[in-house]
Design a protein around this motif. Structure first.
Motif, PDB file in Angstrom:
ATOM      1  N   ALA A 232      19.840  -5.050   0.618  1.00 27.67           N
ATOM      2  CA  ALA A 232      19.579  -6.278   0.405  1.00 27.67           C
ATOM      3  C   ALA A 232      19.672  -6.947  -0.985  1.00 27.67           C
ATOM      4  O   ALA A 232      20.009  -7.951  -2.173  1.00 27.67           O
ATOM      5  N   LEU A 233      19.330  -5.806  -2.260  1.00 26.68           N
ATOM      6  CA  LEU A 233      19.625  -6.281  -3.372  1.00 26.68           C
ATOM      7  C   LEU A 233      20.698  -6.003  -4.109  1.00 26.68           C
ATOM      8  O   LEU A 233      21.010  -7.458  -4.559  1.00 26.68           O
ATOM      9  N   LEU A 234      21.019  -4.835  -4.605  1.00 26.17           N
ATOM     10  CA  LEU A 234      22.060  -4.520  -5.223  1.00 26.17           C
ATOM     11  C   LEU A 234      23.208  -3.536  -4.473  1.00 26.17           C
ATOM     12  O   LEU A 234      24.741  -3.703  -3.993  1.00 26.17           O
ATOM     13  N   GLY A 235      22.170  -2.494  -4.742  1.00 25.67           N
ATOM     14  CA  GLY A 235      23.521  -1.414  -3.288  1.00 25.67           C
ATOM     15  C   GLY A 235      23.694  -0.394  -3.278  1.00 25.67           C
ATOM     16  O   GLY A 235      24.018   0.803  -2.809  1.00 25.67           O
ATOM     17  N   GLY A 236      23.187   0.522  -4.415  1.00 27.52           N
ATOM     18  CA  GLY A 236      23.951   1.898  -5.166  1.00 27.52           C
ATOM     19  C   GLY A 236      23.689   2.763  -5.948  1.00 27.52           C
ATOM     20  O   GLY A 236      22.820   2.109  -6.572  1.00 27.52           O
ATOM     21  N   VAL A 267      10.214  -4.623 -12.384  1.00 22.35           N
ATOM     22  CA  VAL A 267      10.114  -5.591 -11.221  1.00 22.35           C
ATOM     23  C   VAL A 267       9.017  -4.762 -10.003  1.00 22.35           C
ATOM     24  O   VAL A 267      10.240  -4.097  -9.339  1.00 22.35           O
ATOM     25  N   GLU A 268       7.367  -4.479  -9.659  1.00 23.84           N
ATOM     26  CA  GLU A 268       7.401  -3.480  -8.505  1.00 23.84           C
ATOM     27  C   GLU A 268       6.952  -4.300  -7.170  1.00 23.84           C
ATOM     28  O   GLU A 268       6.607  -5.515  -7.304  1.00 23.84           O
ATOM     29  N   LEU A 269       6.746  -3.755  -6.197  1.00 27.33           N
ATOM     30  CA  LEU A 269       6.166  -4.478  -4.638  1.00 27.33           C
ATOM     31  C   LEU A 269       5.988  -3.271  -4.169  1.00 27.33           C
ATOM     32  O   LEU A 269       5.725  -2.510  -3.992  1.00 27.33           O
ATOM     33  N   HIS A 270       4.088  -4.317  -3.347  1.00 32.03           N
ATOM     34  CA  HIS A 270       3.359  -3.838  -2.931  1.00 32.03           C
ATOM     35  C   HIS A 270       3.320  -4.228  -1.552  1.00 32.03           C
ATOM     36  O   HIS A 270       2.760  -5.276  -1.076  1.00 32.03           O
ATOM     37  N   LEU A 289      10.608  -9.420  -3.701  1.00 34.45           N
ATOM     38  CA  LEU A 289      10.915  -8.939  -4.913  1.00 34.45           C
ATOM     39  C   LEU A 289      11.766  -9.666  -6.418  1.00 34.45           C
ATOM     40  O   LEU A 289      11.204  -9.958  -7.315  1.00 34.45           O
ATOM     41  N   LEU A 290      12.728 -10.685  -5.392  1.00 35.39           N
ATOM     42  CA  LEU A 290      13.901 -11.297  -6.004  1.00 35.39           C
ATOM     43  C   LEU A 290      13.307 -12.244  -6.633  1.00 35.39           C
ATOM     44  O   LEU A 290      13.088 -12.829  -8.001  1.00 35.39           O
ATOM     45  N   GLN A 295      15.125 -10.998  -9.744  1.00 34.43           N
ATOM     46  CA  GLN A 295      16.449 -11.696  -9.811  1.00 34.43           C
ATOM     47  C   GLN A 295      16.918 -11.675 -10.981  1.00 34.43           C
ATOM     48  O   GLN A 295      18.097 -11.176 -11.577  1.00 34.43           O
ATOM     49  N   GLU A 296      16.179 -12.147 -11.956  1.00 35.28           N
ATOM     50  CA  GLU A 296      16.659 -11.861 -13.908  1.00 35.28           C
ATOM     51  C   GLU A 296      16.900 -10.222 -13.916  1.00 35.28           C
ATOM     52  O   GLU A 296      18.234 -10.021 -14.217  1.00 35.28           O
TER      53      GLU A 296
END
Length: 307
Positions: A232-236, A267-270, A289-290, A295-296
């Protein structure tokens, strides 16, 4: 006789042999079929310059679809988040260590304060590891290191580098973790790091049913969340994205991040939620997260990749 496709490296053969043993426990005879991947042929180009996802799995996918093998065994972190049409995930084995290791020269760098004070040369081909390392130690230099586990250990020994980063699971599985190593508890892993997956043709119903018997449901759920987050973010491999989901007391604990390639921005997510609510959580974690600064960073990575 079931034909198990595998790369030729010591680690890949070890992984395929574990699946062969699991099939034997189900009364199914199997043999290993060795197939060379593009990632094994080119040992100089950084992984993030090689067309990225599928570099270690494409040759096995082709052999599977052409009926030259009946199943393929992969390090799950190497598998694209979108499987080719006609191929299905048959099983995920119980996860080993998800951690990254620093193997350092001599007896030095056993404490974080020593790394912070020193001017070091650290080797890795992973853009994720590079970004996280530079985020923590911006004054260090990163060198490219390619090849299978044995080749990378040899290159480290012959180099003037201070250390190199490896996946703990890979070294431990084949008994090659040296004493001069330290776990990088602060470094989040690649999605699905430490997990092994089995792929079959999607129409091979009998083999899919057999493999499902040794599928580890906790590992399958956690790696699905991590890979959904990645997709879902970018992927690889060309994106410094990390994710780790674990299960404790019927709850999924998730940590994820995205960094700029130079490691300057992160950028982090918990998150924590009930296992029963977690099956599609990876996508929502990525959206959150985006929305909170990721996103930036993602836009900057896409621009640098020429997308």
């Amino acid at each position: 006789m079931i034909r198990i496709g595998t790369r030729e490296s010591q680690l890949a053969v070890w992984q395929a042999s574990q699946v062969k043993n699991l099939l034997s426990e189900q009364g199914v005879e199997a043999e290993l079929v060795y197939i060379k991947s593009e990632g094994d042929v080119d040992l100089k180009t950084p992984l993030y310059e090689m067309g990225v996802q599928g570099i270690f799995t494409r040759s096995l996918d082709i052999a599977l679809l052409n009926n030259k093998i009946d199943m393929a065994v992969h390090s799950m972190k190497d598998v694209p988040t979108q499987l080719p049409e006609g191929i299905a995930q048959a099983a995920v084995l119980k996860r080993a260590s998800w951690k990254d290791l620093l193997i350092y020269k001599g007896e030095h760098f056993t404490f974080d304060s020593e790394l912070a004070a020193a001017s070091c040369i650290i080797a890795t081909s992973s853009i994720r590891r590079k970004a996280q390392w530079l985020n923590r130690y911006p004054h260090h230099t990163i060198e490219n290191l390619r090849g299978n586990v044995n080749t990378r250990l040899r290159k480290l020994e012959e180099s003037n580098w201070n250390g190199a980063i490896f996946a703990a699971a890979g070294l431990e599985r084949i008994g090659l973790r040296p004493h001069n190593s330290m776990e990088l508890d602060w470094m989040l892993p690649a999605p699905a790091q430490g997990a092994i997956t089995v792929a079959c043709r999607s129409n091979h119903e009998k083999l899919l049913e057999i493999c499902n018997r040794f599928n580890d449901t906790d590992t399958a759920l956690c790696t699905k969340i991590e890979r959904d987050f990645l997709r879902a973010l970018l992927g690889g491999c060309s994106t410094p994205i990390s994710a780790l989901a674990t299960i404790s007391n019927n709850r999924v604990v998730f940590n994820g991040n995205i960094l700029s390639v130079d490691g300057k921005h992160k950028v982090e997510l918990h998150k924590s939620l009930a296992v029963t609510e977690a099956i599609e959580a990876g996508k929502s974690f990525a959206s959150e997260l985006l929305a909170n600064g990721g996103q930036e960073i993602a836009d900057g990575i896409q621009k640098n990749n020429g997308r």
